[in-house]
Enzyme design. Structure first.
Site, PDB file in Angstrom:
ATOM      1  CG  ASN A  35      -0.804  -0.286   2.462  1.00 11.20           C
ATOM      2  OD1 ASN A  35      -0.161  -1.268   2.810  1.00 11.20           O
ATOM      3  ND2 ASN A  35      -1.245   0.589   3.329  1.00 11.20           N
ATOM      4  CG  ASP A  36      -0.174   4.164   2.755  1.00 12.06           C
ATOM      5  OD1 ASP A  36      -1.066   3.531   2.184  1.00 12.06           O
ATOM      6  OD2 ASP A  36      -0.344   4.716   3.857  1.00 12.06           O
ATOM      7  CE1 TYR A  58      -0.446  -0.689  10.343  1.00 11.12           C
ATOM      8  CE2 TYR A  58      -1.842   1.076  11.138  1.00 11.12           C
ATOM      9  CZ  TYR A  58      -1.671  -0.254  10.817  1.00 11.12           C
ATOM     10  OH  TYR A  58      -2.708  -1.119  10.965  1.00 11.12           O
ATOM     11  NE  ARG A  68      -3.804   5.674  10.018  1.00  9.27           N
ATOM     12  CZ  ARG A  68      -4.989   5.550  10.629  1.00  9.27           C
ATOM     13  NH1 ARG A  68      -5.065   5.395  11.920  1.00  9.27           N
ATOM     14  NH2 ARG A  68      -6.099   5.566   9.909  1.00  9.27           N
TER      15      ARG A  68
HETATM   16  C1  FRU Z   1      -3.268   4.708   4.467  1.00 16.55           C
HETATM   17  C2  FRU Z   1      -2.977   4.003   5.775  1.00 16.55           C
HETATM   18  C3  FRU Z   1      -2.153   4.873   6.693  1.00 16.55           C
HETATM   19  C4  FRU Z   1      -1.480   3.858   7.572  1.00 16.55           C
HETATM   20  C5  FRU Z   1      -1.189   2.746   6.589  1.00 16.55           C
HETATM   21  C6  FRU Z   1      -1.210   1.357   7.180  1.00 16.55           C
HETATM   22  O1  FRU Z   1      -3.530   3.824   3.431  1.00 16.55           O
HETATM   23  O2  FRU Z   1      -4.166   3.611   6.399  1.00 16.55           O
HETATM   24  O3  FRU Z   1      -2.896   5.832   7.397  1.00 16.55           O
HETATM   25  O4  FRU Z   1      -0.312   4.339   8.160  1.00 16.55           O
HETATM   26  O5  FRU Z   1      -2.176   2.854   5.582  1.00 16.55           O
HETATM   27  O6  FRU Z   1      -0.820   0.418   6.239  1.00 16.55           O
END
Ligand code: FRU
Length: 486
Positions: A49-50, A109, A171
């Site tokens: 993901n991110d 995260y 976060r």
């Molecule tokens: C965004 C998110 C962030 C978090 C991460 C966890 O997609 O929810 O806020 O840090 O992904 O994977």
């Protein structure tokens, strides 16, 4: 993969406790996939993901991403580390940052990086469930990375608790330096369940962090949680990108489950933490799958940004193959005279152009192609990519102010989904469509608007048809097989 397989135990299992052959099994399975990308960053196995920790350090570009390597689902998150000499060819360093301390036990995260002397400092959120899936405690953690890419976590968190009035949704620190201070911008949810962006600051990066202020962005439509804030400077103006989950659609239009937004301002007052003359909130990308973008002011003067090809709370057909998600191409940001954000693929992308194709209506296009077309201002234009029963169609109406994108792929049981963009102050003149098998990134009017997403097609052949387009050019792009197994 059987949904029942993903028990809470497996989703939270420490990396060292997974059997060694799990990854090998996934690799074998993924080799058979018809949907892998060529020049976009993808995972070797599991979920991505991110983008995180985007930086230039030790003569190279560094880009990490949120990863769960053990399956196509949102399990225990780590940071996979990629490096590049040119923002295009990426290699996996093979030294991820994994959750293994009491301050990040349930996930490393999202976060960011800043180069300081001969080290790279990583600041990230350590997710800890105090009560599994009910009460979360976010720690803001730090780590140093040396020139050999070895990461050493600090023994204590940088910020041990959310500030007063903020819930456990706190976060995604973005750390930047201004004047004598380091600032960290964080996404937060207030106890009234409203999204907010807050700033911390310190004179040294690896300690002494104190709450500084809420960031006043001139808009309170941040839904119930603002994720992934980034304060960037583009041509001297602050541009704030963030993901206001649950933002009210009446004053801010978006069609995806969660939007990625931006605001452009004239300036920022660092004393009051207020954006000066902020624009309305706008969508960073108007396609189907783009979220959690991370940008940097690079040392070469450019403002660069990449986003997650994917959305939270969404499943994808590749999940069953044991992988999910990608990162967009790196984009360079600029502003036009009206302070609209312009996004274009970095100039280095030219290096993977393999020369022009013999272009004709109905042709089969390579899975990695750049399709570049000019709009006929006197007609309804249409450009279509088809594969079996699936298609991706771009319709531009005859006054050229509206483009509608239709997607019919295997993801949504064959029905047509649409996204459209409208120009209020001009006509759509040109489009550049970067196709990468199942990923597309469309740049309209040289990057004035972008539409990004997946196209999970049926079959292996992609055909290109068009009507009324004034000029059409197709260029083959290289298949770099990033994190692949060619
Ligand atoms: C965004 C998110 C962030 C978090 C991460 C966890 O997609 O929810 O806020 O840090 O992904 O994977």
């Amino acid at each position: 993969m059987d949904k029942n397989y993903w028990t809470t135990e497996r989703l939270n299992r420490l990396y060292k406790d997974w059997p060694a052959d799990r990854i090998e099994e996934l690799k074998t399975q993924i080799k058979k996939s018809n949907w892998r990308f060529g020049y976009h960053i993808q995972t070797e196995t599991g979920l991505l993901n991110d983008p995180n920790g985007f930086s230039y350090f030790n003569g190279q570009w560094h880009l990490f991403f949120q990863a769960f390597p053990f399956g196509g689902t949102h399990g225990l998150k780590s940071w996979t580390h990629m490096v590049s000499d040119d923002l295009v060819h990426w290699e996996n360093v093979g030294k991820p940052m994994v959750p293994d301390t009491k301050y990040d036990r349930h996930g490393c995260y999202s976060g960011s990086a800043i180069a300081i002397d001969d080290k790279l400092f990583l600041m990230y959120t350590g997710n800890v469930w105090e009560k599994m899936n009910e009460v979360r405690h976010p720690y803001q953690d730090g780590a140093w990375m040396d020139k050999d890419n070895n990461i050493t976590k600090l023994s204590e968190p940088l910020i041990a608790n959310p500030p007063k009035g903020v819930t456990g949704h706190f976060r995604d620190p973005q750390v930047i330096k201004h004047g004598d201070y380091y600032y960290a911008f964080l996404g937060a949810q207030t106890t009234e369940e409203k999204g907010e962006i807050v700033a911390y600051r310190s004179t040294r990066v690896d300690g002494g962090w104190e709450f500084y202020s809420k960031l006043d962005i001139g808009n309170d439509n941040l839904g119930y949680m603002a994720e992934c804030p980034n304060l960037l400077f583009v041509d001297g103006h602050p541009v704030l990108t963030f993901c206001p989950q649950g933002a009210d659609k009446k004053s801010f239009k978006y069609d995806n489950v969660h939007p990625n937004a931006y605001i452009v301002a004239d300036d920022i007052n660092w004393e009051t933490m207020k954006l000066i003359n902020p624009s309305k909130m706008r969508q960073l990308d108007e396609g189907f799958d783009f979220y959690a973008a991370q940008g940097i002011n690079a040392p070469d003067g450019r403002t660069l940004l990449t986003g997650w090809l994917g959305l939270p709370d969404t499943t994808y057909p590749t999940d069953d193959e044991g992988w999910e998600g990608g990162l967009s191409m790196v984009r360079e940001l600029s502003l036009d005279d009206d302070k609209n954000l312009i996004q274009t693929p970095v100039a280095e992308m030219k290096s993977i152009e393999d020369g022009p194709e013999d272009t004709f209506n109905g042709m089969e296009v390579d899975k990695q192609s750049l399709i570049d077309f000019k709009i006929n201002p006197d007609a309804d234009n249409q450009v279509a990519i088809t594969a079996g029963n699936t298609h991706l169609v771009f319709d531009i109406d005859s006054d050229c102010q509206k483009l509608t994108l239709h997607r019919k792929d295997v993801e949504n049981d064959g029905h047509d989904e649409t996204r459209s963009i409208r120009l209020n102050n001009g006509k759509i003149e040109n489009c550049k469509l970067y196709l990468d098998n199942t990923v597309f990134e469309l740049f309209i009017n040289d990057g004035y608007k972008t539409m990004t997403g997946f196209f999970f097609h049926e079959g292996t052949h992609l055909n290109l048809n068009w009507t009324e387009v004034e000029e059409m050019r197709v260029t083959k792009l290289a298949n770099l097989d990033i994190n692949g197994s060619k």
